[in-house]
Design a protein around this motif. Structure first.
Motif, PDB file in Angstrom:
ATOM      1  N   UNK A   1     -21.848  54.972 -16.169  1.00 55.38           N
ATOM      2  CA  UNK A   1     -20.594  54.588 -15.558  1.00 55.38           C
ATOM      3  C   UNK A   1     -20.870  53.616 -14.425  1.00 55.38           C
ATOM      4  N   UNK A   2     -20.060  52.595 -14.359  1.00 50.04           N
ATOM      5  CA  UNK A   2     -20.178  51.617 -13.284  1.00 50.04           C
ATOM      6  C   UNK A   2     -18.941  51.710 -12.398  1.00 50.04           C
ATOM      7  N   UNK A   3     -19.142  51.564 -11.100  1.00 55.67           N
ATOM      8  CA  UNK A   3     -18.058  51.631 -10.127  1.00 55.67           C
ATOM      9  C   UNK A   3     -18.047  50.339  -9.319  1.00 55.67           C
ATOM     10  N   UNK A   4     -16.855  49.856  -9.009  1.00 57.91           N
ATOM     11  CA  UNK A   4     -16.695  48.602  -8.290  1.00 57.91           C
ATOM     12  C   UNK A   4     -15.779  48.816  -7.092  1.00 57.91           C
ATOM     13  N   UNK A   5     -16.066  48.128  -6.007  1.00 52.26           N
ATOM     14  CA  UNK A   5     -15.190  48.203  -4.845  1.00 52.26           C
ATOM     15  C   UNK A   5     -13.808  47.685  -5.209  1.00 52.26           C
ATOM     16  N   UNK A   6     -12.797  48.392  -4.721  1.00 52.31           N
ATOM     17  CA  UNK A   6     -11.422  47.943  -4.896  1.00 52.31           C
ATOM     18  C   UNK A   6     -10.728  48.087  -3.550  1.00 52.31           C
ATOM     19  N   UNK A   7      -9.478  47.722  -3.483  1.00 53.80           N
ATOM     20  CA  UNK A   7      -8.746  47.842  -2.224  1.00 53.80           C
ATOM     21  C   UNK A   7      -8.667  49.316  -1.821  1.00 53.80           C
ATOM     22  N   UNK A   8      -9.371  49.670  -0.778  1.00 60.34           N
ATOM     23  CA  UNK A   8      -9.307  51.029  -0.254  1.00 60.34           C
ATOM     24  C   UNK A   8     -10.120  52.067  -0.990  1.00 60.34           C
ATOM     25  N   UNK A   9     -10.964  51.664  -1.921  1.00 59.92           N
ATOM     26  CA  UNK A   9     -11.753  52.651  -2.648  1.00 59.92           C
ATOM     27  C   UNK A   9     -12.660  52.020  -3.668  1.00 59.92           C
TER      28      UNK A   9
END
Length: 130
Positions: A1-9
């Motif tokens: 699983x890959x996670x990316x910065x988003x607005x506020x999380x």
């Protein structure tokens, strides 16, 4: 699983869709909500599979989760209480209880955290008339 910065999380893209995670409920699911949902969802799924395997038909299953967090350790989850309400016709308490025990032993989410988070369960059976 890959996670990316988003607005506020952070955001991840999974086969079912996008999942936004944030400490702010207006911007995504809070991490503790996902933890509790994982435990309840896994428990319910495995419980349903056990019931199906035993050919025990139910009409409805509801799980309510109560969470206790530590006031001293950055809101660490210290306990999760799951209240199962099982509805059906001619349900036998001993069969449902045994099925729940088997489900608990086979729920990967409970098994993963049971040494650090107290998991309790309560079973309520509602027998419906034909």
């Amino acid at each position: 699983m890959d996670f990316y910065l988003s607005e506020g999380g952070v955001r991840t893209i999974l086969p079912f869709g996008e999942l936004d995670i944030s400490g702010n409920e207006e911007l995504g699911y809070r991490p503790f909500q996902l933890m509790v949902a994982s435990v309840a969802g896994c428990s319910a799924s495995v419980f349903r599979k056990v019931l199906d395997k035993k050919r025990i038909a139910i009409d409805d299953l509801k799980i309510s989760a109560d969470v206790e967090k530590s006031p001293d350790e950055a809101n660490k989850i210290i306990s999760i209480h799951l209240h199962f309400v099982v509805k059906g016709v001619n349900l036998k308490k001993d069969q449902i209880e045994k099925s729940m025990e088997i489900a608990r032993k086979n729920c990967s989410m409970i098994r993963t955290i049971e040494d650090s988070v107290k998991i309790t369960e309560k079973l309520e059976i509602v027998n419906l008339s034909n």
